[in-house]
Motif scaffolding. Structure first.
Motif, PDB file in Angstrom:
ATOM      1  N   MET A   1      35.271   6.201 -42.761  1.00  0.00           N
ATOM      2  CA  MET A   1      35.926   5.059 -42.132  1.00  0.00           C
ATOM      3  C   MET A   1      37.350   5.408 -41.719  1.00  0.00           C
ATOM      4  N   ALA A   2      38.070   6.035 -42.619  1.00  0.00           N
ATOM      5  CA  ALA A   2      39.453   6.398 -42.314  1.00  0.00           C
ATOM      6  C   ALA A   2      39.526   7.419 -41.183  1.00  0.00           C
ATOM      7  N   ASP A   3      38.641   8.412 -41.214  1.00  0.00           N
ATOM      8  CA  ASP A   3      38.640   9.434 -40.159  1.00  0.00           C
ATOM      9  C   ASP A   3      38.376   8.819 -38.791  1.00  0.00           C
ATOM     10  N   TRP A   4      37.576   7.767 -38.756  1.00  0.00           N
ATOM     11  CA  TRP A   4      37.238   7.099 -37.492  1.00  0.00           C
ATOM     12  C   TRP A   4      38.306   6.096 -37.053  1.00  0.00           C
TER      13      TRP A   4
ATOM     14  N   GLY B   1      24.273  -1.384 -39.206  1.00  0.00           N
ATOM     15  CA  GLY B   1      25.417  -0.498 -39.168  1.00  0.00           C
ATOM     16  C   GLY B   1      25.398   0.577 -38.108  1.00  0.00           C
ATOM     17  N   VAL B   2      26.395   1.447 -38.212  1.00  0.00           N
ATOM     18  CA  VAL B   2      26.500   2.585 -37.300  1.00  0.00           C
ATOM     19  C   VAL B   2      25.822   3.822 -37.873  1.00  0.00           C
TER      20      VAL B   2
ATOM     21  N   MET C   1      27.463   2.684 -30.686  1.00  0.00           N
ATOM     22  CA  MET C   1      28.013   1.545 -31.417  1.00  0.00           C
ATOM     23  C   MET C   1      29.358   1.887 -32.022  1.00  0.00           C
ATOM     24  N   LEU C   2      29.464   3.076 -32.605  1.00  0.00           N
ATOM     25  CA  LEU C   2      30.733   3.494 -33.181  1.00  0.00           C
ATOM     26  C   LEU C   2      31.835   3.494 -32.141  1.00  0.00           C
ATOM     27  N   GLU C   3      31.573   4.072 -30.979  1.00  0.00           N
ATOM     28  CA  GLU C   3      32.609   4.146 -29.943  1.00  0.00           C
ATOM     29  C   GLU C   3      32.981   2.757 -29.417  1.00  0.00           C
ATOM     30  N   LEU C   4      32.013   1.840 -29.383  1.00  0.00           N
ATOM     31  CA  LEU C   4      32.337   0.479 -28.984  1.00  0.00           C
ATOM     32  C   LEU C   4      33.319  -0.135 -30.000  1.00  0.00           C
TER      33      LEU C   4
ATOM     34  N   ALA D   1      36.805   1.264 -29.692  1.00  0.00           N
ATOM     35  CA  ALA D   1      37.543   0.803 -28.515  1.00  0.00           C
ATOM     36  C   ALA D   1      38.335  -0.459 -28.785  1.00  0.00           C
ATOM     37  N   TYR D   2      38.042  -1.145 -29.903  1.00  0.00           N
ATOM     38  CA  TYR D   2      38.744  -2.390 -30.228  1.00  0.00           C
ATOM     39  C   TYR D   2      39.546  -2.270 -31.511  1.00  0.00           C
ATOM     40  N   LEU D   3      39.894  -1.051 -31.895  1.00  0.00           N
ATOM     41  CA  LEU D   3      40.767  -0.860 -33.051  1.00  0.00           C
ATOM     42  C   LEU D   3      42.223  -1.119 -32.654  1.00  0.00           C
TER      43      LEU D   3
END
Length: 359
Positions: free
Chosen positions: A66-69, A328-329, A351-354, A357-359
């Motif tokens: 999670m942190a790495d992402w 989940g992803v 899904m992860l990249e979506l 994009a909203y972080l």
């Protein structure tokens, strides 16, 4: 279970639990976090203890990924059955609490906020609440026990900064009036604050998280909502939702014989009702959301993006249900996704990249 014996035994257990100083009490300088000043928390639910049927330790690898992402929030929905006993609410299992200590440690190490949630509290669960011997919003025995369990957590984690840790009192309260809900949950808040006056507290909205709690607007708490509407998109063919197996395959926007649901409709349903408390200074967080793996992938992604846009406009953080599993992803089991092998998991990169994009 007789109430008098519970109270006496419970007091002794609380003292015992409070003396085990967990290793997660790390002294360091972190930003101040209060109910009216929370970070933009975005992340995932971790389900090791949510249903009471399994009681696995939390995985440090989840926090690191999670942190790495770029994510900074982990909600831990938990059943008290994993550390307690439905037949004796005075019992507390130290081994399970150490699992929770470890999760807080992982969060501190990887700068991921940990939000502890009672998915099942003594006397209430959105799933199988009738399995409890007493009912939280009706019986004093269940209220005593819930205060005792939360007080145990408050004493154990006293002094851990709100930057690292918050308490989410009860997952998805039922469809009851505030007059029935609020006195019970206010007594739980007071029990926590007796032990740890500054602990950041999150309260789920009524009607399984969908309705703001007007009477708590001045109680110095964050309120948590949900992102599952319309259910015909988020829970298509979900076995635990009666009738979902005969719903037509969803599209987005969703058109039924009754109406069309699009982003504008979601704004009306999910954002506007909460402005009553937002205008009073209440911070709102989306504690759960996502689409089950039987919803077509492209439909799920289009619906998710509309929600993410709305929450970005509103300034609300969120936590997907879940990181690993059918919403989940990772390891979601969708048949219409080309997964990427990732650290022993099947990653839904789209899904992860979506989400990123909203972080």
């Amino acid at each position: 279970m007789r109430r008098r014996s519970f109270v006496k035994a419970g007091a002794a257990s609380a003292v015992l639990a409070a003396t085990g100083l967990p290793s997660c009490k790390i002294s360091r300088q972190v930003p101040e976090v209060t109910a009216d000043n929370i970070p933009m928390w975005k992340g995932f639910n971790l389900l090791e203890k949510f249903d009471g049927q399994s009681n696995k330790p939390y995985r440090e690898s989840d926090f690191k990924m999670m942190a790495d992402w770029g994510f900074n929030f982990a909600r831990l929905p938990m059943s008290y059955w994993t550390w307690g006993d439905v037949n004796d609410w005075s019992k507390i299992d130290e081994a399970t609490l150490k699992h929770i200590d470890e999760a807080i440690n992982y969060g501190q190490k990887h700068r991921v906020h940990v939000n502890l949630n009672f998915h099942r509290a003594p006397g209430y669960c959105i799933n199988g609440g009738d399995l409890e011997p007493y009912q939280l919003f009706e019986d004093e025995e269940a209220q005593d026990a819930t205060r005792f369990h939360w007080r145990t957590f408050a004493k154990r984690y006293q002094g851990i900064p709100n930057y690292d840790l918050s308490f989410d009192l009860l997952n998805e309260p039922p469809f009851i009036p505030e007059a029935q809900h609020n006195p019970v949950m206010l007594s739980v808040i007071e029990a926590i604050r007796d032990a740890d006056p500054d602990r950041l507290i999150v309260v789920d909205g009524l009607a399984v998280g969908r309705d703001p709690i007007i009477g708590f607007a001045d109680k110095n708490v964050v309120q948590s909502t949900r992102g599952y509407d319309p259910m015909r998109v988020s829970h298509h063919e979900a076995s635990w939702i009666p009738g979902s197996d005969i719903w037509p395959e969803p599209t987005w926007p969703l058109t039924t014989d009754e109406e069309t649901v699009d982003q504008a409709k979601l704004r009306q349903q999910l954002i506007e009702p909460w402005q009553t408390v937002v205008t009073q200074g209440v911070k709102v967080h989306v504690g759960e959301w996502g689409a089950y793996n039987q919803t077509p992938h492209e439909v799920a992604l289009a619906w998710m993006e509309d929600l993410l846009q709305l929450w970005q406009e509103a300034g609300w953080g969120w936590a997907l249900w879940n990181l690993r599993g059918s919403f989940g992803v990772l390891d979601s089991g969708r048949e219409d996704v080309e997964y990427e092998d990732y650290q022993g998991h099947k990653l839904d990169r789209k899904m992860l990249e979506l989400l990123q994009a909203y972080l």
